[in-house]
Design a protein around this motif. Structure first.
Motif, mmCIF file in Angstrom:
data_model
loop_
_atom_site.group_PDB
_atom_site.id
_atom_site.type_symbol
_atom_site.label_atom_id
_atom_site.label_comp_id
_atom_site.label_asym_id
_atom_site.label_seq_id
_atom_site.Cartn_x
_atom_site.Cartn_y
_atom_site.Cartn_z
ATOM 1 N N ARG A 2 7.434 0.235 1.814
ATOM 2 C CA ARG A 2 5.859 0.354 2.406
ATOM 3 C C ARG A 2 5.749 1.714 3.216
ATOM 4 N NH1 ARG A 2 4.263 -1.789 7.196
ATOM 5 N NH2 ARG A 2 6.005 -2.619 8.224
ATOM 6 N N ARG A 64 3.249 3.196 -7.607
ATOM 7 C CA ARG A 64 2.019 2.254 -7.373
ATOM 8 C C ARG A 64 1.754 2.065 -5.926
ATOM 9 N NH1 ARG A 64 2.145 -2.211 -12.213
ATOM 10 N NH2 ARG A 64 2.556 -0.553 -14.151
ATOM 11 N N VAL A 65 3.160 1.851 -5.343
ATOM 12 C CA VAL A 65 2.875 1.542 -3.946
ATOM 13 C C VAL A 65 2.569 2.945 -3.031
ATOM 14 C CG1 VAL A 65 4.244 1.317 -1.764
ATOM 15 C CG2 VAL A 65 4.683 -0.179 -3.779
ATOM 16 N N HIS A 67 0.469 5.255 -4.374
ATOM 17 C CA HIS A 67 -0.776 5.274 -4.711
ATOM 18 C C HIS A 67 -1.888 4.520 -3.803
ATOM 19 C CE1 HIS A 67 -0.230 8.488 -7.103
ATOM 20 N NE2 HIS A 67 0.127 7.652 -8.322
ATOM 21 N N GLU A 68 -1.290 3.264 -3.391
ATOM 22 C CA GLU A 68 -2.168 2.207 -2.784
ATOM 23 C C GLU A 68 -2.342 2.903 -1.336
ATOM 24 O OE1 GLU A 68 -0.251 -1.456 -2.859
ATOM 25 O OE2 GLU A 68 -0.561 -1.852 -5.150
#
Length: 68
Positions: A2, A64-65, A67-68
């Motif tokens: 993260r 994906r992480v 882009h979040e």
């Protein structure tokens, strides 16, 4: 994995990351392909294909992480 903004983490978009989002993974894929060529066996394509599926899946999840 993260992004920890409180620790100063940020998405890098310069240097090799401007061209390839995952330069380390590109190097790994090149190494896998080099091993197939070095072995010279069509059977070496099987583990290469498995490694590439794992690498592409991991890259997709990390993107994906990010882009979040």
């Amino acid at each position: 994995m993260r992004i920890q903004a409180e620790r100063g983490h940020r998405v890098v978009t310069s240097g090799p990351y401007a061209i390839v989002r995952h330069p380390g993974y590109l190097g790994a894929a090149s190494g896998f392909l080099g091993m197939v060529l070095l072995l010279g066996s069509p059977w070496a394509l099987i583990p290469f294909a498995v490694q590439m599926v794992v690498l592409v899946t991991r890259t997709d999840l990390e993107d994906r992480v990010l882009h979040e």
